[in-house]
Design an enzyme around this catalytic site. Structure first.
Site, PDB file in Angstrom:
ATOM      1  N   TYR A 288      12.000  27.704 -36.824  1.00  0.00           N
ATOM      2  CA  TYR A 288      12.354  26.939 -35.528  1.00  0.00           C
ATOM      3  C   TYR A 288      13.376  25.833 -35.738  1.00  0.00           C
ATOM      4  CZ  TYR A 288      11.665  26.195 -30.327  1.00  0.00           C
ATOM      5  OH  TYR A 288      12.204  26.057 -29.054  1.00  0.00           O
TER       6      TYR A 288
ATOM      7  N   LYS B  27      13.617  19.945 -29.318  1.00  0.00           N
ATOM      8  CA  LYS B  27      12.288  20.029 -28.316  1.00  0.00           C
ATOM      9  C   LYS B  27      11.738  18.688 -28.183  1.00  0.00           C
ATOM     10  CE  LYS B  27      13.139  24.056 -26.411  1.00  0.00           C
ATOM     11  NZ  LYS B  27      13.826  24.056 -25.200  1.00  0.00           N
TER      12      LYS B  27
HETATM   13  P1  NAD Z   1      17.229  33.097 -22.493  1.00  0.00           P
HETATM   14  O1  NAD Z   1      18.033  33.590 -23.357  1.00  0.00           O
HETATM   15  O2  NAD Z   1      16.931  34.048 -21.203  1.00  0.00           O
HETATM   16  O3  NAD Z   1      17.701  31.730 -21.561  1.00  0.00           O
HETATM   17  C1  NAD Z   1      18.311  30.628 -22.085  1.00  0.00           C
HETATM   18  C2  NAD Z   1      19.474  30.276 -21.247  1.00  0.00           C
HETATM   19  O4  NAD Z   1      20.010  28.870 -21.670  1.00  0.00           O
HETATM   20  C3  NAD Z   1      20.480  31.263 -20.803  1.00  0.00           C
HETATM   21  O5  NAD Z   1      20.462  31.475 -19.540  1.00  0.00           O
HETATM   22  C4  NAD Z   1      21.750  30.698 -21.464  1.00  0.00           C
HETATM   23  O6  NAD Z   1      23.001  31.079 -20.439  1.00  0.00           O
HETATM   24  C5  NAD Z   1      21.371  29.218 -21.316  1.00  0.00           C
HETATM   25  N1  NAD Z   1      22.377  28.443 -21.985  1.00  0.00           N
HETATM   26  C6  NAD Z   1      22.790  28.421 -23.372  1.00  0.00           C
HETATM   27  N2  NAD Z   1      23.407  27.362 -23.588  1.00  0.00           N
HETATM   28  C7  NAD Z   1      24.077  26.779 -22.325  1.00  0.00           C
HETATM   29  C8  NAD Z   1      24.978  25.962 -21.938  1.00  0.00           C
HETATM   30  N3  NAD Z   1      25.695  25.290 -22.927  1.00  0.00           N
HETATM   31  N4  NAD Z   1      25.260  25.626 -20.696  1.00  0.00           N
HETATM   32  C9  NAD Z   1      24.396  26.400 -19.722  1.00  0.00           C
HETATM   33  N5  NAD Z   1      23.351  27.259 -19.991  1.00  0.00           N
HETATM   34  C10 NAD Z   1      23.190  27.671 -21.491  1.00  0.00           C
HETATM   35  O7  NAD Z   1      15.726  32.710 -23.277  1.00  0.00           O
HETATM   36  P2  NAD Z   1      14.675  31.788 -22.605  1.00  0.00           P
HETATM   37  O8  NAD Z   1      13.488  32.263 -23.713  1.00  0.00           O
HETATM   38  O9  NAD Z   1      14.198  32.306 -21.105  1.00  0.00           O
HETATM   39  O10 NAD Z   1      14.899  30.206 -22.702  1.00  0.00           O
HETATM   40  C11 NAD Z   1      14.737  29.462 -21.774  1.00  0.00           C
HETATM   41  C12 NAD Z   1      14.196  28.105 -22.278  1.00  0.00           C
HETATM   42  O11 NAD Z   1      12.718  28.617 -22.530  1.00  0.00           O
HETATM   43  C13 NAD Z   1      14.673  27.621 -23.429  1.00  0.00           C
HETATM   44  O12 NAD Z   1      14.676  25.954 -23.161  1.00  0.00           O
HETATM   45  C14 NAD Z   1      13.597  28.000 -24.474  1.00  0.00           C
HETATM   46  O13 NAD Z   1      14.055  26.994 -25.520  1.00  0.00           O
HETATM   47  C15 NAD Z   1      12.509  27.740 -23.732  1.00  0.00           C
HETATM   48  N6  NAD Z   1      11.309  28.277 -24.203  1.00  0.00           N
HETATM   49  C16 NAD Z   1      11.384  29.690 -24.806  1.00  0.00           C
HETATM   50  C17 NAD Z   1      10.211  30.226 -25.386  1.00  0.00           C
HETATM   51  C18 NAD Z   1      10.339  31.700 -25.780  1.00  0.00           C
HETATM   52  O14 NAD Z   1       9.469  32.191 -26.455  1.00  0.00           O
HETATM   53  N7  NAD Z   1      11.252  32.702 -25.307  1.00  0.00           N
HETATM   54  C19 NAD Z   1       9.297  29.620 -25.668  1.00  0.00           C
HETATM   55  C20 NAD Z   1       9.184  28.376 -25.375  1.00  0.00           C
HETATM   56  C21 NAD Z   1      10.122  27.700 -24.819  1.00  0.00           C
END
Ligand code: NAD
Length: 258
Positions: free
Chosen positions: A158, A165
């Site tokens: 990570y 984060k």
């Molecule tokens: P996802 O890939 O569906 O979403 C990530 C989003 O970030 C996408 O819509 C992408 O377009 C956007 N993005 C990236 N760079 C960008 C930029 N420059 N400008 C605007 N948008 C941008 O994945 P997700 O897992 O739904 O991620 C959403 C959030 O949840 C993130 O912050 C991620 O770190 C967090 N998260 C995810 C998990 C997991 O296991 N999936 C766990 C905890 C937290």
């Protein structure tokens, strides 16, 4: 009761890329609770898909481009949103980015450029967007962002995202203190691992899921739909005393030792 929790509330959702996105699960839940939704998409590549999804969920929902790495796009978003809505009650910041090569191997090998990019898109973007949008929260409201336990503990691979984060979570606390007097709450939701496009960028992500299922107090994975329930709580008036918090929606994994 959940049907009325966000009746008449305007919520901007940032971070929908596809139906697996956590932001999408949250949007669906918020809609059921009566919210008016607006969406952003990262770039032209996402426009049609996110547009179709938004239209299906809420016909006529405002939709704006916003690459959070570009200040002019954040300014344009704020201006365009201000023309659609007279006030904003909620913001969902559910986005992050790090280069794939930084999400495997040793953190000690992180490049300067990769470190700064992860910080910029995954942490500073919350500050940048809040800075531009908080004046629209004329009746107070709630801002949430998505984080992960890798901010507090070492989670293999990570790496640079864990450090971003940590910065995001600290930003939540500082923003919560700044905006509290205006009645605006700022919280982070720490989700367990969920199979999304972003998650797949982390090397050996499937191994993380395996370990999780066995060790979690709930002995199961937590789907995005359940994270969405916690998002609704944080965005609604059920949580009016909660700010500057990191709420774990991870099945309890964060309490475990080895
Ligand atoms: P996802 O890939 O569906 O979403 C990530 C989003 O970030 C996408 O819509 C992408 O377009 C956007 N993005 C990236 N760079 C960008 C930029 N420059 N400008 C605007 N948008 C941008 O994945 P997700 O897992 O739904 O991620 C959403 C959030 O949840 C993130 O912050 C991620 O770190 C967090 N998260 C995810 C998990 C997991 O296991 N999936 C766990 C905890 C937290």
């Amino acid at each position: 009761m959940a049907e009325q929790l966000l009746e008449g509330k305007n919520v901007l959702v940032m971070g929908v890329a596809n139906k697996r996105s956590i932001a999408w699960a949250i949007a669906v839940f918020l809609k059921k609770a009566g919210a008016n939704l607006a969406f952003t998409y990262q770039s032209e590549r996402f426009k049609d898909k996110v547009g179709r999804m938004a239209e299906g969920l809420e016909p006529g929902a405002p939709l704006f481009p916003c690459d959070v790495g570009i200040d002019a796009e954040i300014d344009a978003l704020a201006d365009a949103l201000g023309k659609k809505w007279t006030k904003l009650d909620g913001l969902v910041h559910s986005l992050a980015f790090a280069k794939k090569e930084e999400l495997s191997g040793m953190f000690a090998e992180t490049s300067r450029e990769g470190f700064l990019l992860a910080q910029e898109i995954s942490a500073y973007s919350l500050v940048a967007v809040t800075k531009r949008l908080y004046p629209m929260f004329s009746e107070g409201g709630s801002i949430i962002t998505l984080t992960f336990l890798g901010s507090q503990r070492v989670v293999p691979n990570y790496n640079v995202m864990g450090v971003a984060k940590a910065s995001l979570e600290a930003s939540v606390r500082y923003l919560a203190n700044d905006l509290g007097p205006l009645g605006i709450r700022v919280n982070a939701l720490s989700a367990g691992p969920i199979r999304t496009v972003s998650a797949k960028g982390v090397s050996d992500f499937n191994k993380m899921l395996d370990g999780m299922e066995e060790k979690n107090p709930l002995r199961r994975l937590v789907p995005a739909e359940e994270v969405a329930g916690s998002a609704l709580f944080l965005l609604s008036d059920l949580s009016t005393a909660v700010t500057g918090n990191i709420l774990y929606a991870d099945g309890g994994y964060h309490i475990m030792g080895v």
